[in-house]
Scaffold this motif. Sequence first.
Motif, PDB file in Angstrom:
ATOM      1  N   VAL A  53       0.840  -1.199   0.000  1.00 38.21           N
ATOM      2  CA  VAL A  53       0.000   0.000   0.000  1.00 38.21           C
ATOM      3  C   VAL A  53       0.874   1.248   0.000  1.00 38.21           C
ATOM      4  N   GLU A  54       1.912   1.235   0.815  1.00 35.90           N
ATOM      5  CA  GLU A  54       2.779   2.405   0.944  1.00 35.90           C
ATOM      6  C   GLU A  54       3.453   2.742  -0.385  1.00 35.90           C
ATOM      7  N   LEU A  55       3.902   1.715  -1.091  1.00 38.71           N
ATOM      8  CA  LEU A  55       4.561   1.956  -2.372  1.00 38.71           C
ATOM      9  C   LEU A  55       3.569   2.510  -3.390  1.00 38.71           C
ATOM     10  N   PHE A  56       2.371   1.942  -3.447  1.00 31.83           N
ATOM     11  CA  PHE A  56       1.347   2.453  -4.361  1.00 31.83           C
ATOM     12  C   PHE A  56       1.072   3.936  -4.098  1.00 31.83           C
ATOM     13  N   LYS A  57       1.025   4.316  -2.828  1.00 31.37           N
ATOM     14  CA  LYS A  57       0.730   5.710  -2.482  1.00 31.37           C
ATOM     15  C   LYS A  57       1.835   6.655  -2.942  1.00 31.37           C
ATOM     16  N   GLU A  58       3.066   6.191  -2.887  1.00 26.71           N
ATOM     17  CA  GLU A  58       4.199   7.057  -3.201  1.00 26.71           C
ATOM     18  C   GLU A  58       4.455   7.214  -4.694  1.00 26.71           C
ATOM     19  N   LYS A  88      -5.876  -0.457  -8.020  1.00 26.42           N
ATOM     20  CA  LYS A  88      -5.536  -0.196  -6.616  1.00 26.42           C
ATOM     21  C   LYS A  88      -4.835   1.153  -6.480  1.00 26.42           C
ATOM     22  N   TRP A  89      -3.868   1.376  -7.363  1.00 30.84           N
ATOM     23  CA  TRP A  89      -3.112   2.626  -7.318  1.00 30.84           C
ATOM     24  C   TRP A  89      -4.024   3.826  -7.570  1.00 30.84           C
ATOM     25  N   MET A  90      -4.916   3.708  -8.549  1.00 27.41           N
ATOM     26  CA  MET A  90      -5.820   4.807  -8.883  1.00 27.41           C
ATOM     27  C   MET A  90      -6.723   5.138  -7.697  1.00 27.41           C
ATOM     28  N   PHE A  91      -7.216   4.107  -7.024  1.00 31.29           N
ATOM     29  CA  PHE A  91      -8.042   4.315  -5.828  1.00 31.29           C
ATOM     30  C   PHE A  91      -7.270   5.094  -4.764  1.00 31.29           C
ATOM     31  N   LEU A  92      -6.009   4.732  -4.548  1.00 33.20           N
ATOM     32  CA  LEU A  92      -5.211   5.406  -3.522  1.00 33.20           C
ATOM     33  C   LEU A  92      -4.854   6.836  -3.912  1.00 33.20           C
ATOM     34  N   TRP A  98      -6.881   6.641   2.811  1.00 31.22           N
ATOM     35  CA  TRP A  98      -7.172   5.241   3.141  1.00 31.22           C
ATOM     36  C   TRP A  98      -5.931   4.576   3.727  1.00 31.22           C
ATOM     37  N   ASN A  99      -6.108   3.838   4.827  1.00 35.83           N
ATOM     38  CA  ASN A  99      -4.956   3.258   5.527  1.00 35.83           C
ATOM     39  C   ASN A  99      -5.134   1.787   5.869  1.00 35.83           C
ATOM     40  N   GLY A 100      -5.835   1.046   5.040  1.00 36.90           N
ATOM     41  CA  GLY A 100      -6.018  -0.376   5.304  1.00 36.90           C
ATOM     42  C   GLY A 100      -4.825  -1.201   4.855  1.00 36.90           C
ATOM     43  N   SER A 101      -4.996  -2.519   4.870  1.00 39.76           N
ATOM     44  CA  SER A 101      -3.925  -3.444   4.500  1.00 39.76           C
ATOM     45  C   SER A 101      -3.992  -3.776   3.012  1.00 39.76           C
ATOM     46  N   LEU A 105      -7.177  -4.018   0.136  1.00 36.25           N
ATOM     47  CA  LEU A 105      -7.142  -2.915  -0.821  1.00 36.25           C
ATOM     48  C   LEU A 105      -8.048  -3.124  -2.027  1.00 36.25           C
ATOM     49  N   LEU A 106      -7.982  -4.281  -2.665  1.00 29.35           N
ATOM     50  CA  LEU A 106      -8.780  -4.493  -3.872  1.00 29.35           C
ATOM     51  C   LEU A 106     -10.272  -4.463  -3.563  1.00 29.35           C
ATOM     52  N   THR A 107     -10.671  -5.102  -2.468  1.00 33.34           N
ATOM     53  CA  THR A 107     -12.085  -5.102  -2.086  1.00 33.34           C
ATOM     54  C   THR A 107     -12.580  -3.685  -1.832  1.00 33.34           C
ATOM     55  N   GLU A 108     -11.765  -2.897  -1.137  1.00 31.19           N
ATOM     56  CA  GLU A 108     -12.136  -1.509  -0.850  1.00 31.19           C
ATOM     57  C   GLU A 108     -12.192  -0.674  -2.129  1.00 31.19           C
ATOM     58  N   ALA A 109     -11.228  -0.893  -3.021  1.00 30.16           N
ATOM     59  CA  ALA A 109     -11.215  -0.141  -4.277  1.00 30.16           C
ATOM     60  C   ALA A 109     -12.446  -0.470  -5.113  1.00 30.16           C
ATOM     61  N   ASP A 110     -12.772  -1.757  -5.225  1.00 31.12           N
ATOM     62  CA  ASP A 110     -13.952  -2.162  -5.996  1.00 31.12           C
ATOM     63  C   ASP A 110     -15.224  -1.551  -5.410  1.00 31.12           C
TER      64      ASP A 110
END
Length: 320
Positions: A53-58, A88-92, A98-101, A105-110
Amino acid sequence: DGLIQQCGETMKETINAKTVCGYYNSAGTYGLDSVKKKCLEWLLNNLMTHQSVELFKELSINLMKDLISSSNLFVMQVEMDVYTALKKWMFLQLVPSWNGSLKQLLTEADAWFARHKTALVWGRHRLQVEYDLPPLPNLLLLQYIISDLMSARIIARDSLIPSRFLSSVYEQQWFAMLRAEQDNDIGPQEINKEELEGNSMRCGRKLAKDGDYCWRWTGFNFGFDLLVTYTNRCIIFKRNTLNQPCSGSVSLQPRRNIAFRLRLASFDSSGKMICSRTTGYQILTLGKDQEQVVMDLDSRLLIFPLYISCNFLFTSLERK
């Protein structure tokens, strides 16, 4: 200048998930091209193999664009998984708080995209116009997503990719199928690196430990049922026709060609590549049920888990 170069050498030795994006940006600021190249290589190798998640955000938009569209991206599984990572990246990017695991991530993004159809159009527009992100179809090889029924249904449901883009891809694939079926297209005849890099299927697999493995990647490959086997430190490609069950149709042409590149790699805990092998781009001709060893590995270089990444082209490209 000497101090900056010394810092650059230190940076190259300490690239990991926490430092890579910062180093990449600093390298651009201070003109450290070799550091920037190393960071890009690390990201191409680790974006799909060691997601976080952290890498996707950065990841900045321009950097993500370069990674997703690269033929050197070390893909795990199939092109649909590249689309999923991009989602996933687009959602973030749209919901940075968002700070989940990673598992969530995919479930939350969908769920978020399903609830925010209007926001989806706005978000797509914001990322593409304000931040110069090309349309998603320009980043993904959609022909290898719509070749699988479940994947085709998901991208239609998501609406991240406008239907007008998908229509042209379906038309392209329909003509490719007709050429294979009615024009006796046996596959690529020659190596054109630029065409292969821009059009080849990207897929991969992780082998957790030494042993015997046999698999196929999902999707319709124009009657070429490719079985991949790892056994006795060898990678074998087989054109399955009649010997083993296949859920789809198979071509009975006496000979079929595939263009391919096979890469193997192992990584340490920081994501640094510690060993690698590649076949380079090749064309392989196989008869019905014929198999061929495409890589014979030295046991001294085998470190597990072993990551396998492949590029394939099953049909010749239509000349305009």
